[in-house]
Design a protein around this motif. Structure first.
Motif, PDB file in Angstrom:
ATOM      1  N   GLN A   8      -0.545  -6.986   1.774  1.00 13.74           N
ATOM      2  CA  GLN A   8      -1.879  -7.424   1.365  1.00 13.74           C
ATOM      3  C   GLN A   8      -1.866  -7.958  -0.065  1.00 13.74           C
ATOM      4  OE1 GLN A   8      -5.434  -5.155   2.309  1.00 13.74           O
ATOM      5  NE2 GLN A   8      -4.069  -3.491   2.875  1.00 13.74           N
ATOM      6  N   SER A  10      -3.646  -7.505  -2.557  1.00 12.76           N
ATOM      7  CA  SER A  10      -4.772  -6.755  -3.124  1.00 12.76           C
ATOM      8  C   SER A  10      -4.513  -6.370  -4.573  1.00 12.76           C
ATOM      9  CB  SER A  10      -5.053  -5.518  -2.259  1.00 12.76           C
ATOM     10  OG  SER A  10      -3.861  -4.822  -2.010  1.00 12.76           O
ATOM     11  N   ASN A  40      -4.122 -11.816   3.956  1.00 11.23           N
ATOM     12  CA  ASN A  40      -5.366 -12.015   3.201  1.00 11.23           C
ATOM     13  C   ASN A  40      -6.624 -11.692   4.019  1.00 11.23           C
ATOM     14  OD1 ASN A  40      -4.897 -14.337   4.699  1.00 11.23           O
ATOM     15  ND2 ASN A  40      -5.505 -15.772   3.089  1.00 11.23           N
ATOM     16  N   ALA A  43      -6.909  -8.145   3.298  1.00 13.68           N
ATOM     17  CA  ALA A  43      -7.314  -7.869   1.913  1.00 13.68           C
ATOM     18  C   ALA A  43      -8.819  -8.047   1.710  1.00 13.68           C
ATOM     19  CB  ALA A  43      -6.538  -8.761   0.951  1.00 13.68           C
ATOM     20  N   THR A  46     -11.070  -5.107   1.000  1.00 12.85           N
ATOM     21  CA  THR A  46     -11.210  -4.445  -0.309  1.00 12.85           C
ATOM     22  C   THR A  46     -11.382  -5.407  -1.482  1.00 12.85           C
ATOM     23  OG1 THR A  46      -8.792  -4.331  -0.451  1.00 12.85           O
ATOM     24  CG2 THR A  46      -9.911  -2.356   0.314  1.00 12.85           C
ATOM     25  N   VAL A  47     -10.976  -6.674  -1.324  1.00 11.33           N
ATOM     26  CA  VAL A  47     -11.102  -7.620  -2.445  1.00 11.33           C
ATOM     27  C   VAL A  47     -12.310  -8.510  -2.165  1.00 11.33           C
ATOM     28  CG1 VAL A  47      -9.944  -9.416  -3.804  1.00 11.33           C
ATOM     29  CG2 VAL A  47      -8.588  -7.643  -2.682  1.00 11.33           C
ATOM     30  N   LEU A  53      -9.115 -13.185  -4.923  1.00  6.55           N
ATOM     31  CA  LEU A  53      -8.314 -13.152  -3.693  1.00  6.55           C
ATOM     32  C   LEU A  53      -7.365 -14.353  -3.636  1.00  6.55           C
ATOM     33  CD1 LEU A  53      -7.621 -11.775  -1.014  1.00  6.55           C
ATOM     34  CD2 LEU A  53      -9.420 -13.123   0.066  1.00  6.55           C
ATOM     35  N   TRP A  56      -4.497 -13.816  -6.245  1.00  6.58           N
ATOM     36  CA  TRP A  56      -3.520 -12.799  -5.844  1.00  6.58           C
ATOM     37  C   TRP A  56      -2.682 -13.279  -4.649  1.00  6.58           C
ATOM     38  CZ3 TRP A  56      -7.146  -7.897  -6.367  1.00  6.58           C
ATOM     39  CH2 TRP A  56      -7.184  -7.527  -7.718  1.00  6.58           C
TER      40      TRP A  56
END
Ligand code: ADP
Ligand code: TRP
Length: 320
Positions: A8, A10, A40, A43, A46-47, A53, A56
């Motif tokens: 992920q 994250s 992604n 992710a 949580t993001v 995003l 990352w």
């Protein structure tokens, strides 16, 4: 052997991720057809900031390519470029018993930590099953924390095959029990969520300051010390060869050897170890078109496999 794993985006990757997941996954590319992707969609649970995003996700792409992922051998892609997995995830959710998801530790752990309990977070293991089953992976290298999700995947594949016909390969997890958990600067498991991590590609100043902050006991400088209970030594072992480890262990046991000296030695080793990767990462960062083309080519290959599986599943269920 067909290998698939994902990570992920994250946060920025750290040396725990490198030794626990990245290096083993990169080594596996020699042993079979490997698929590696940036999770992604996962992710998103949580993001919540889109710019973060995106940044990352890009960082993870650069990190993997810099650390030796060979795009000629490994199919490397962004999960969201293979939308077939989201449709497959719906088809799999039809055979997913609620109780199976209710028993998953990761949902319970994340909501206990204060993450909003959304449907996406709850259904996370079904999407992970779709990632794995879409490419008919046989082996899934993951950390111990993900073992239960691979077991869920196996259960769903078996249940679907039983109900609708043999569509999915039932995968095996490959758990790297032998990879010791990399400790963070406070001695707990290194994790970005504990902020005890050392970033893979942090600045020299930040990396040094994190290393110098590693928690040690208060044994006086002149006294003998036990290398086997020391966090500095545990990290040093990841980078040093046998002879270097032995030499440092002897200095610990002899006394008159301070933790500050051990930390400096660790910092030098760590910084040198990642030096060639750092140079490659800078070159990659300066060539975003190349990186994007790698991800696009990877996604095109993954879509072919995922598309075949999805069509077979649709047909088996009476959709096509
Ligand atoms: P974090 O705990 O920093 O959020 P993740 O849970 O996203 O890391 O882990 C991504 C991958 O890296 C997983 O395969 C996990 O097993 C591995 N990993 C994470 N932290 C460590 C660690 N301290 N030691 C070994 N492997 C780790
Ligand atoms: N859930 C994994 C993690 O947090 C990431 C992941 C998503 C994954 N899909 C996957 C790992 C499929 C292996 C296979 O680390």
């Amino acid at each position: 052997m067909r290998i698939l794993s994902g990570i992920q985006p994250s946060g920025k990757l750290h040396i725990g991720n490198y030794f626990g997941m990245m290096r083993p996954a990169i080594e596996l590319q020699e042993q079979g057809q490997a698929y590696l992707f940036i999770a992604n969609y996962h992710a998103l649970t949580t993001v919540t900031d889109p710019e973060v995003l995106r940044a990352w996700t890009w960082d993870v792409a650069l990190d993997f390519l810099a650390c030796g992922l060979d795009p000629e051998r490994t199919v490397f892609f962004r999960q969201s470029d293979v939308p077939e997995v989201t449709e497959l995830s719906w088809l799999l959710s039809i055979v997913t018993p609620m109780g199976l998801l209710e028993r998953c530790h990761s949902y319970k752990d994340k909501t206990a930590k204060g993450i909003t309990p959304s449907h996406g977070l709850f259904a996370y293991p079904v999407l992970m099953a779709a990632d794995i089953l879409a490419v008919q992976a046989t082996v899934v290298p993951v950390g111990r924390d993900q073992k239960q999700h691979v077991e869920v995947t196996r259960d769903l594949a078996i249940k679907f095959n039983h109900q609708y016909g043999e569509i999915f390969t039932v995968p095996e997890p490959s758990i790297r029990e032998h990879v010791a958990v990399v400790p963070g600067v406070d001695g707990q498991k290194m994790s970005k969520s504990y902020n005890n991590h050392i970033e893979l590609f942090g600045s020299k100043k930040e990396t040094k300051s994190r290393v110098m902050r590693i928690v040690t006991d208060s044994t006086p400088l002149e006294d003998p010390k036990d290398p086997d209970t020391c966090n500095v030594f545990a990290l040093y072992k990841l980078f040093a060869d046998e002879a270097e480890q032995q030499a440092m262990a002897d200095q610990y046991r002899a006394g008159d050897f301070g933790y500050g000296t051990a930390k400096k030695a660790l910092f030098e080793k760590l910084w040198d170890y990642f030096e060639p990767f750092r140079a490659r990462r800078e070159a990659l960062a300066a060539d975003p078109d190349f990186v994007e083309s790698v991800l696009q080519r990877g996604a095109a290959k993954a879509r072919i496999e995922a598309g075949k599986t999805l069509q077979a599943a649709r047909k088996a269920m009476g959709l096509a």
